[in-house]
Design a protein around this motif. Structure first.
Motif, PDB file in Angstrom:
ATOM      1  N   UNK A  69      44.734  50.763  41.289  1.00 35.42           N
ATOM      2  CA  UNK A  69      45.696  51.413  42.186  1.00 35.42           C
ATOM      3  C   UNK A  69      46.857  50.492  42.526  1.00 35.42           C
ATOM      4  N   UNK A  70      46.561  49.192  42.689  1.00 35.04           N
ATOM      5  CA  UNK A  70      47.581  48.218  43.058  1.00 35.04           C
ATOM      6  C   UNK A  70      47.021  46.820  42.818  1.00 35.04           C
ATOM      7  N   UNK A  71      47.766  45.820  43.248  1.00 32.62           N
ATOM      8  CA  UNK A  71      47.359  44.435  43.002  1.00 32.62           C
ATOM      9  C   UNK A  71      46.031  44.106  43.669  1.00 32.62           C
ATOM     10  N   UNK A  72      45.840  44.516  44.924  1.00 28.47           N
ATOM     11  CA  UNK A  72      44.577  44.227  45.616  1.00 28.47           C
ATOM     12  C   UNK A  72      43.398  44.838  44.880  1.00 28.47           C
ATOM     13  N   UNK A  73      43.598  46.032  44.339  1.00 30.02           N
ATOM     14  CA  UNK A  73      42.542  46.717  43.599  1.00 30.02           C
ATOM     15  C   UNK A  73      42.189  45.948  42.328  1.00 30.02           C
ATOM     16  N   UNK A  74      43.188  45.452  41.643  1.00 27.60           N
ATOM     17  CA  UNK A  74      42.962  44.667  40.432  1.00 27.60           C
ATOM     18  C   UNK A  74      42.232  43.368  40.751  1.00 27.60           C
ATOM     19  N   UNK A  75      42.645  42.690  41.826  1.00 27.79           N
ATOM     20  CA  UNK A  75      42.006  41.428  42.207  1.00 27.79           C
ATOM     21  C   UNK A  75      40.544  41.651  42.574  1.00 27.79           C
ATOM     22  N   UNK A  76      40.273  42.720  43.294  1.00 32.46           N
ATOM     23  CA  UNK A  76      38.890  43.028  43.652  1.00 32.46           C
ATOM     24  C   UNK A  76      38.053  43.265  42.405  1.00 32.46           C
ATOM     25  N   UNK A  77      38.596  44.053  41.483  1.00 30.45           N
ATOM     26  CA  UNK A  77      37.853  44.340  40.252  1.00 30.45           C
ATOM     27  C   UNK A  77      37.525  43.055  39.506  1.00 30.45           C
ATOM     28  N   UNK A  78      38.531  42.190  39.321  1.00 32.36           N
ATOM     29  CA  UNK A  78      38.315  40.973  38.552  1.00 32.36           C
ATOM     30  C   UNK A  78      37.307  40.048  39.226  1.00 32.36           C
ATOM     31  N   UNK A  79      37.283  40.052  40.545  1.00 30.56           N
ATOM     32  CA  UNK A  79      36.368  39.178  41.279  1.00 30.56           C
ATOM     33  C   UNK A  79      34.921  39.642  41.193  1.00 30.56           C
ATOM     34  N   UNK A  80      34.696  40.958  41.114  1.00 30.47           N
ATOM     35  CA  UNK A  80      33.339  41.491  41.201  1.00 30.47           C
ATOM     36  C   UNK A  80      32.852  42.197  39.944  1.00 30.47           C
ATOM     37  N   UNK A  81      33.610  42.148  38.882  1.00 34.93           N
ATOM     38  CA  UNK A  81      33.201  42.799  37.625  1.00 34.93           C
ATOM     39  C   UNK A  81      31.989  42.075  37.028  1.00 34.93           C
TER      40      UNK A  81
END
Length: 312
Positions: A49-61
């Protein structure tokens, strides 16, 4: 049966992914997202959805699942077996273009053309080449895209990217280690934003140059066909298209893939080509150029995924 198994595997992978505000799509057809209009599916497509969403995904994938980043699909060939793991494609949440005292601050999801036109409207020179470069800023940053005597390193001040663990960082243009169609930043870094330099110029001169580039591209390149842009990088002191022409490859056909008659550094899908057709054609061109000239062409188009139905 095979399609059902693949869909089941993609669903199981989605079940392991973190909860996001963007979207996950199982077995997403990549042929709908690339300019060549070929290729097998992505096991899972993630649109943050946005940068925060991408960062969350990368951190917890899940770290055992491979991640592949794609832009607008302009300089990309996805093989017929598709792409294992997660494919990330940036969308509207990364499309901002903001005026800055230093120039333009732009999201990686912005089209190169939209950035060029914004610079034109502001009277900023140095961006004219982007009018003739397909794709998005993220892809242009990754490959140091260029045309008409300019390239990204000429206008980049710094770029912002997300690491494989979700952390965010800026790099100066010097730290990006740019060379000809090359960036030294590791492949697992995802560009999300760039700060581009400002150099005031004459609006009318900028407009004329962009119009010239647009017209030249239309008349010299097969822009109305399914193609992936320039196929091979120019070797030092040579032009790839001239070498291809000298090797007798203009118009060469394999399956439904063809070397463009209009510009022979472009491969085109005549309608029913497979990724294998296009890649085999490209490798055949490389072999013939090497035999005829002694020069080995290097692919400029990014080739990803697995061949045929071999994805496992």
């Amino acid at each position: 049966m095979r399609a059902a198994v693949m869909t089941r595997r993609a669903t199981l992978l989605i079940d392991r992914l973190p909860q996001v505000r963007g979207s996950y799509t199982a077995e997403a057809p990549m042929k709908d997202l690339t300019w060549f209009r070929v290729g097998g599916p992505a096991e899972v497509l993630f649109r943050p959805a946005d940068l925060d969403d991408l960062m969350l995904f990368m951190a917890y994938r899940p770290m055992d699942a491979p991640v592949t980043f794609i832009g607008a699909g302009a300089n990309l060939l996805v093989r017929d077996g598709g792409i294992p793991g997660i494919v990330i494609r940036l969308g509207k949440g990364f499309n901002h273009i903001e005026d800055d005292a230093r120039g333009l601050r732009v999201g990686a999801g912005c089209s190169n053309v939209s950035v060029a036109l914004r610079a034109r409207d502001r009277g900023l020179k140095g961006y004219e080449f982007l009018r003739g470069v397909p794709g998005t800023i993220g892809g242009a940053l990754r490959m140091n895209a260029g045309a008409y005597g300019q390239e990204m390193k000429d206008i980049v001040l710094a770029a912002r990217w997300v690491r494989g663990d979700g952390l965010l960082q800026w790099s100066s243009v010097e730290e990006l280690g740019y060379g000809y169609r090359h960036c030294s930043l590791p492949e697992d870094r995802i560009f999300v934003e760039a700060m581009l330099r400002a150099e005031p110029g004459d609006r009318e001169a900028i407009r004329r140059r962009m119009d010239e580039i647009s017209a030249e591209r239309t008349t010299t390149q097969p822009v109305k066909t399914s193609t992936g842009g320039s196929t091979f990088a120019n070797p030092p002191a040579h032009k790839a298209w001239e070498l291809i022409d000298r090797a007798g490859c203009r118009g060469l056909v394999i399956g439904d893939a063809q070397v463009s008659e209009q510009h022979c550094n472009f491969l085109i899908n005549r309608g029913a080509a497979t990724a294998a057709d296009l890649e085999t054609l490209g490798e055949t061109v490389r072999e013939r150029v090497k035999a005829a000239t002694g020069i080995e062409l290097r692919w400029e188009i990014r080739r990803i995924g697995v061949a045929g139905g071999a994805r496992s």
